[in-house]
Design an enzyme around this catalytic site. Sequence first.
Site, PDB file in Angstrom:
ATOM      1  N   GLY A  51       0.796  -1.220   0.000  1.00  0.00           N
ATOM      2  CA  GLY A  51       0.000   0.000   0.000  1.00  0.00           C
ATOM      3  C   GLY A  51       0.830   1.272   0.000  1.00  0.00           C
ATOM      4  N   HIS A  52       2.134   1.168  -0.077  1.00  0.00           N
ATOM      5  CA  HIS A  52       3.026   2.356  -0.100  1.00  0.00           C
ATOM      6  C   HIS A  52       3.919   2.259  -1.318  1.00  0.00           C
ATOM      7  CE1 HIS A  52       6.287   5.124   1.275  1.00  0.00           C
ATOM      8  NE2 HIS A  52       5.293   5.721   1.880  1.00  0.00           N
ATOM      9  N   PHE A  53       3.524   2.355  -2.438  1.00  0.00           N
ATOM     10  CA  PHE A  53       2.249   2.766  -3.016  1.00  0.00           C
ATOM     11  C   PHE A  53       1.804   1.690  -3.982  1.00  0.00           C
ATOM     12  CE2 PHE A  53       4.567   6.635  -1.950  1.00  0.00           C
ATOM     13  CZ  PHE A  53       3.653   7.297  -1.160  1.00  0.00           C
ATOM     14  N   LEU A  86       7.312   1.662  -2.625  1.00  0.00           N
ATOM     15  CA  LEU A  86       8.516   2.354  -2.155  1.00  0.00           C
ATOM     16  C   LEU A  86       8.751   2.021  -0.689  1.00  0.00           C
ATOM     17  CD1 LEU A  86       7.902   5.950  -3.573  1.00  0.00           C
ATOM     18  CD2 LEU A  86       9.475   4.224  -4.464  1.00  0.00           C
TER      19      LEU A  86
END
Length: 155
Positions: A45-47, A52
Site C-alpha cells: 500500500g506504499h504505493f 517504495l
Amino acid sequence: MSVQEIENRIPHRAPMRLVDEIVSEDDKRIVCQKTFRDDESFVQGHFPGYPLVPGVIQCECCLQAGAILLQKFTPEGDDVIPVATRMDNVKFKNMVRPGDTVQIEVTLKEQLSNAFFLTGKMTIDGKTTARLDFACSVTTPRESNSAAPKKESGV
C-alpha cells in the site's frame, strides 16, 4: 555475520529486524546490508503499483546498524537496550524499492556518558538514498503495560 549473531547483539526481531548482514565493523564504524523484499508489510500500500520503502524505515535501518555498533559499549545482560533519542538533518536523495539491496553505513561521532551521537547513510550502488544524524542512549527499558500487574478496583 549470521542473523542469529545480529539478533544476539540487538533486541530487534522479524519482521522489524532490518539488517540482513554485517559487511564490516571497527570501533567507530559499521557497514551493513539489507535487501528489501516485495512482501514486506511496509511496502504493501506504499504505493500500489509503485511500491517504495518509506523514509522512516530507511532511518530505522540506520538506527539498527547503530545499535549493533553500540552493543560493544553497553553493559552485558538483557536489561539494557539502545534507544533512539534524536534524529537531525534527515535527507532522502533517491527512492528505495523492493528488490533493492542497500548498504547502511553508520559512524560514531561522539560519546557523552550514555549518549552516543552518530551519522548514518544508506546507498544503492554508491548513490545515497538517505542520510541522517542521530543520537541514541543506552537505557533500561520500562516494563510494558501488558506485563504490568492489573490494579484491582477499590469500589
